[in-house]
Design an enzyme around this catalytic site. Structure first.
Site, PDB file in Angstrom:
ATOM      1  N   ARG A 119      44.013 -18.188  37.210  1.00 42.40           N
ATOM      2  CA  ARG A 119      43.527 -19.118  36.166  1.00 42.40           C
ATOM      3  C   ARG A 119      43.614 -18.448  34.789  1.00 42.40           C
ATOM      4  NH1 ARG A 119      36.923 -18.667  36.999  1.00 42.40           N
ATOM      5  NH2 ARG A 119      36.681 -16.963  35.514  1.00 42.40           N
TER       6      ARG A 119
ATOM      7  N   ASP B 295      45.635 -12.276  42.832  1.00 40.44           N
ATOM      8  CA  ASP B 295      44.226 -12.557  42.519  1.00 40.44           C
ATOM      9  C   ASP B 295      43.400 -12.334  43.774  1.00 40.44           C
ATOM     10  OD1 ASP B 295      41.755 -13.728  41.297  1.00 40.44           O
ATOM     11  OD2 ASP B 295      43.159 -14.433  39.772  1.00 40.44           O
TER      12      ASP B 295
ATOM     13  N   ASP C  58      42.334  -7.724  45.983  1.00 41.52           N
ATOM     14  CA  ASP C  58      41.337  -7.253  45.027  1.00 41.52           C
ATOM     15  C   ASP C  58      41.925  -5.998  44.383  1.00 41.52           C
ATOM     16  OD1 ASP C  58      39.224  -5.921  43.768  1.00 41.52           O
ATOM     17  OD2 ASP C  58      37.750  -6.743  45.164  1.00 41.52           O
TER      18      ASP C  58
ATOM     19  N   ALA D 219      43.758  -8.921  35.238  1.00 44.31           N
ATOM     20  CA  ALA D 219      42.476  -9.177  35.913  1.00 44.31           C
ATOM     21  C   ALA D 219      41.361  -8.469  35.149  1.00 44.31           C
ATOM     22  CB  ALA D 219      42.526  -8.683  37.356  1.00 44.31           C
ATOM     23  N   GLY D 220      40.304  -9.203  34.872  1.00 46.19           N
ATOM     24  CA  GLY D 220      39.195  -8.593  34.130  1.00 46.19           C
ATOM     25  C   GLY D 220      37.934  -9.402  34.326  1.00 46.19           C
TER      26      GLY D 220
ATOM     27  N   ASN E 207      19.084  -2.860  29.136  1.00 50.57           N
ATOM     28  CA  ASN E 207      18.844  -3.602  30.387  1.00 50.57           C
ATOM     29  C   ASN E 207      19.987  -3.456  31.390  1.00 50.57           C
ATOM     30  OD1 ASN E 207      16.564  -4.635  29.088  1.00 50.57           O
ATOM     31  ND2 ASN E 207      17.757  -6.307  28.176  1.00 50.57           N
TER      32      ASN E 207
ATOM     33  N   ASN F 104      30.992  -4.814  20.660  1.00 52.72           N
ATOM     34  CA  ASN F 104      30.340  -6.118  20.696  1.00 52.72           C
ATOM     35  C   ASN F 104      28.971  -5.958  21.346  1.00 52.72           C
ATOM     36  OD1 ASN F 104      30.115  -8.825  20.235  1.00 52.72           O
ATOM     37  ND2 ASN F 104      31.371  -9.457  21.985  1.00 52.72           N
TER      38      ASN F 104
ATOM     39  N   TYR G 153      31.929  -3.542  29.024  1.00 52.38           N
ATOM     40  CA  TYR G 153      33.229  -4.196  28.806  1.00 52.38           C
ATOM     41  C   TYR G 153      34.040  -3.456  27.729  1.00 52.38           C
ATOM     42  CZ  TYR G 153      36.384  -8.219  27.914  1.00 52.38           C
ATOM     43  OH  TYR G 153      37.465  -9.046  27.751  1.00 52.38           O
TER      44      TYR G 153
ATOM     45  N   LYS H 146      37.652  -1.692  27.930  1.00 52.74           N
ATOM     46  CA  LYS H 146      38.789  -2.176  27.135  1.00 52.74           C
ATOM     47  C   LYS H 146      39.272  -1.116  26.141  1.00 52.74           C
ATOM     48  CE  LYS H 146      39.143  -6.228  29.058  1.00 52.74           C
ATOM     49  NZ  LYS H 146      40.315  -6.543  29.889  1.00 52.74           N
TER      50      LYS H 146
END
Ligand code: NAD
Length: 447
Positions: free
Chosen positions: A217, A238, A261, A289-290, A299, A347, A353, A357
């Site tokens: 997707r 996928d 996977d 894939a991410g 947290n 971010n 993440y 990246k």
């Protein structure tokens, strides 16, 4: 995923209201369709010197473009190329740059401005370094002034790369075309003259076999479509849970599906085995894939941290190592990895993440030299805000704001990322080595 605001400010009454209120007015971007001409009008090539003449000559002779060498105010140039490779002093900027200024108001929607300059070097004379670095600031500012879906990007050539090298004109073609609709304000380094131009620009990946991970997707599915359109045979990968969607994509592109996977220890071996058994070779790997598992660091839980690092970077390192040591990934191979502007600018809520990246950017830089002996490259694409299921999960108000925070004032489409991946996977990008190209509409965050 649709952008209701963009539709509203481009139609009827609401368009007028938005204008009166001074609201952002993003222009619909024109995307590539097979058979589309490279440009719809004349191209103005500015700059003095033999390299500027050579580039203008190439565009006219080899691509049959209507090339003008002097700005005629009022003419609607579809593109302006600023050939600045021979600058030796910032004083020399004023003539060509002011000439660009004189035609800006009459540029049509979706016009292109591209600078071609040389990378500053440590042993440059101060005036040369000032001129070269000046192009960087000039281009980034000019891109922010363009309107109507027009973009400004630059090519920054290493010292010994001729302006008409395949790697230069190949990248120039990408920036001139609608394939780069959401790439804006970017300076792409051309490290070498390597690479070659395709005999058929509609099928630059003919005969190549490409693996795309996370292809069921979103951006991955669009990458599969785009690589197949460009002539590649695609292996769509996928997780088993996405099996049904995966088969739909694989059938659509007339490729094959591999349920896998990517974090599995033997993922690299299984990818290679599938590609060789079903298609006889493997040339291109797109690590798309991410996942995100956002939490403020205070947290953050071990499972959220570890799963993101495992999928987004550790799997890529392991797969690459398997491919590089196999002896079966040696015919001008290409690795293209999905990074993110979060990995460049950071971010809030995305330490995991962004670490993954940022890691991708470091990984391609260090992997590219390992592929050079085979004529191969590794590069990254860093999307900004792209309209996918991943970003549809962002709260509505934050999402609206995020869309407007770039020079094109809208989110990109998966196909914008896919076109950039396809360019970096192509023979024409052979001189782009270990770099990261942002597809973010000149997002205000980061460099
Ligand atoms: P998405 O969530 O819509 O699709 C990701 C796909 O990867 C899914 O099909 C999923 O099943 C697959 N996947 C996840 N884990 C996997 C695993 N372990 N093995 C195999 N497949 C796996 O995401 P998207 O928005 O299409 O993003 C694609 C890539 O682009 C990601 O790497 C993402 O980080 C990056 N990206 C996206 C955006 C954006 O705005 N959407 C921005 C920057 C970067």
């Amino acid at each position: 995923m649709s952008d209701t605001y963009l539709n509203l400010v481009n139609s009827g009454f609401t368009k007028k209201v938005a204008k009166q209120l001074g609201l952002p007015q993003p222009a619909p971007l024109r995307r590539y369709e097979p058979g589309q001409p490279l440009l719809q009008g004349a191209v103005l090539v500015l700059g003095r010197g033999s390299e500027s003449d050579a580039l203008a000559g190439f565009l006219s002779a080899d691509w049959d473009l209507d090339v003008h060498r002097h700005a005629t105010p009022g003419t609607r140039y579809s593109a302006v190329v600023l050939a600045l490779t021979e600058l030796t002093h910032p004083d020399q900027l004023s003539e060509p740059v002011l000439a660009v200024g004189s035609v800006l108001k009459s540029l049509p929607k979706g016009a292109r401005v591209v600078t071609v300059s040389r990378a500053p070097r440590a042993d440059d004379a101060p005036a040369v370094a000032a001129a070269r670095q000046g192009v960087d600031g000039l281009l980034r500012s000019l891109a922010k002034e363009l309107r109507g879906g027009s973009t400004g990007n630059g090519l920054v050539l290493a010292a010994d790369v001729p302006v008409t090298a395949p790697s230069v004109v190949g990248a120039l073609r990408f920036f001139l075309s609608t394939k780069s609709a959401f790439v804006d304000g970017q300076l792409l380094a051309i490290d070498s003259a390597a690479g070659s131009l395709p005999s058929d620009w509609e099928k630059p990946l003919a005969g190549r076999v490409a693996v795309v991970t996370g292809a069921a997707r979103g951006i991955g599915a669009s990458i599969a479509d785009t690589l197949a359109r460009d002539g590649a045979t695609v292996v769509a990968v996928d997780v088993p849970a996405a099996g049904e969607q995966l088969v739909t994509v694989a059938n659509r592109v007339r490729g094959t599906a591999l349920q896998l996977d990517v974090t599995a220890d033997d993922a690299g071996a299984r990818i290679l085995e599938h590609a060789l058994q079903r298609h006889g070779r493997l040339d291109i790997v797109v690590h798309n894939a991410g996942i995100t598992r956002d939490k403020l660091l205070a947290n953050m839980t071990p499972d959220k941290w570890d799963s993101v690092l495992a999928v987004n970077i550790a799997s890529q390192l392991r797969i690459n190592e398997a491919l590089l040591t196999s002896g079966d990934f040696t015919d001008a191979p290409r690795i293209v990895s999905l990074a993110s502007t979060s990995g460049i600018a950071g971010n809030r809520g995305q330490t995991n993440y962004a670490a993954s990246k940022g890691g991708v950017i470091g990984m391609v830089r260090a992997t590219a030299p390992l592929l050079e002996a085979f004529g191969g490259t590794a590069n990254a694409v860093a999307p900004g805000f792209i309209e996918t299921e991943m970003t549809a999960r962002i709260p509505a108000v934050t999402r609206q704001v995020a869309r407007r925070l770039n020079s094109l004032q809208q989110g990109g489409q998966p196909v914008d990322v896919a076109e950039t991946v396809a360019f970096l996977a192509s023979p024409a990008a052979g001189g782009v080595v270990g770099r990261v190209l942002r597809v973010c509409g000149q997002n205000m965050v980061g460099q």
